[in-house]
Design a protein around this motif. Structure first.
Motif, PDB file in Angstrom:
ATOM      1  N   SER A 191      10.231   3.963   4.488  1.00 60.90           N
ATOM      2  CA  SER A 191      10.346   3.212   4.003  1.00 60.90           C
ATOM      3  C   SER A 191       9.386   1.472   4.760  1.00 60.90           C
ATOM      4  N   ILE A 192       8.436   1.091   4.121  1.00 63.00           N
ATOM      5  CA  ILE A 192       7.805  -0.345   5.064  1.00 63.00           C
ATOM      6  C   ILE A 192       8.853  -1.387   4.280  1.00 63.00           C
ATOM      7  N   VAL A 206      -1.372   6.533   2.847  1.00 58.98           N
ATOM      8  CA  VAL A 206      -0.851   6.222   3.204  1.00 58.98           C
ATOM      9  C   VAL A 206      -0.334   4.831   2.868  1.00 58.98           C
ATOM     10  N   ARG A 207       0.731   4.272   2.570  1.00 58.41           N
ATOM     11  CA  ARG A 207       0.881   3.140   2.521  1.00 58.41           C
ATOM     12  C   ARG A 207       0.764   1.784   3.787  1.00 58.41           C
ATOM     13  N   VAL A 208      -0.150   0.898   5.058  1.00 53.21           N
ATOM     14  CA  VAL A 208       0.049   0.281   5.332  1.00 53.21           C
ATOM     15  C   VAL A 208       0.687  -0.877   5.625  1.00 53.21           C
ATOM     16  N   LEU A 223       2.941   0.167  10.202  1.00 52.43           N
ATOM     17  CA  LEU A 223       3.743   1.128  10.071  1.00 52.43           C
ATOM     18  C   LEU A 223       2.851   2.003   9.157  1.00 52.43           C
ATOM     19  N   LEU A 224       3.626   2.877   8.370  1.00 54.69           N
ATOM     20  CA  LEU A 224       3.208   3.777   7.528  1.00 54.69           C
ATOM     21  C   LEU A 224       3.709   4.798   6.567  1.00 54.69           C
ATOM     22  N   THR A 236      -1.134  -5.652   3.554  1.00 60.31           N
ATOM     23  CA  THR A 236      -0.193  -4.317   3.761  1.00 60.31           C
ATOM     24  C   THR A 236      -1.555  -4.363   2.482  1.00 60.31           C
ATOM     25  N   GLU A 237      -1.711  -2.662   2.837  1.00 58.15           N
ATOM     26  CA  GLU A 237      -2.676  -1.414   2.268  1.00 58.15           C
ATOM     27  C   GLU A 237      -2.634  -0.476   2.015  1.00 58.15           C
ATOM     28  N   VAL A 238      -3.121   0.401   0.813  1.00 55.94           N
ATOM     29  CA  VAL A 238      -2.593   1.779   0.835  1.00 55.94           C
ATOM     30  C   VAL A 238      -4.229   2.455   1.181  1.00 55.94           C
TER      31      VAL A 238
END
Ligand code: CMX
Length: 136
Positions: free
Chosen positions: A15-16, A42-44, A56-57, A34-36
């Protein structure tokens, strides 16, 4: 090949929102967004460290490579990959291939921020999943 710098270190997290606290509030790293990344499932979250970044992935699908990695690590936050910036990604891939290095991506694909990336298999990279990337 000519490596310019460490672009980023990818850290796999469940969990980010839970794990960003240490990096942001203790280390004081600035969160730049943040970006998908649909292609990678992944969400980054990006945190700036001088000229480099921590990414963070968080997996967003059961078949995400990061999901599989986290499951293997018992869900523990762990370094997932190291990314190096190169000027010419095609040339770097050709050179690695020429040296018999096992590539995951023989052709560059789109990573976070639309940057062109390609992975070298961890078994061919001292056990570290290695990303090569080229800035715009
Ligand atoms: N770091 C180091 N070793 C890793 C690893 C990682 N991130 N992921 C897998 N491995 C190891 C496994 O533990 C396994 O080792 P053992 O055989 O000793 O147990 C070995 O590599 C092969 O594992 P596998 O089960 O055969 O292969 P996987 O299906 O787990 O796939 C990999 C591994 C690296 C090929 C796959 O995850 C991949 O293609 N990754 C590239 C894409 C990616 O990771 N995207 C997410 C990030 C996206 C982004 O930054 O935007």
């Amino acid at each position: 090949m000519e490596i310019k710098k460490i672009s980023h270190i990818g850290i796999a997290v469940e969990s980010i929102d839970d794990q960003i606290v240490f990096f942001r509030d203790v280390l004081g790293l600035a969160v730049t967004g943040t970006e998908v990344v649909e292609d990678q499932k992944v969400r980054v979250a990006f945190l700036t460290v001088g000229e480099s970044r921590v990414e963070l992935l968080e997996p967003i699908a059961d078949d995400s490579p990061v999901r599989k990695f986290l499951d293997k690590k018992g869900g523990r936050t762990t370094i997932h990959h190291v990314a190096y910036e190169v000027d010419d990604l095609e040339a770097a891939l050709a050179e690695a291939k020429e040296k018999g290095i096992r590539l995951i991506d023989e052709v560059p694909r789109a990573g976070a921020g639309g940057v062109r990336i390609a992975f070298i298999h961890p078994k061919a990279a001292s056990g570290i999943l290695t990303e090569l990337c080229e800035q715009h």
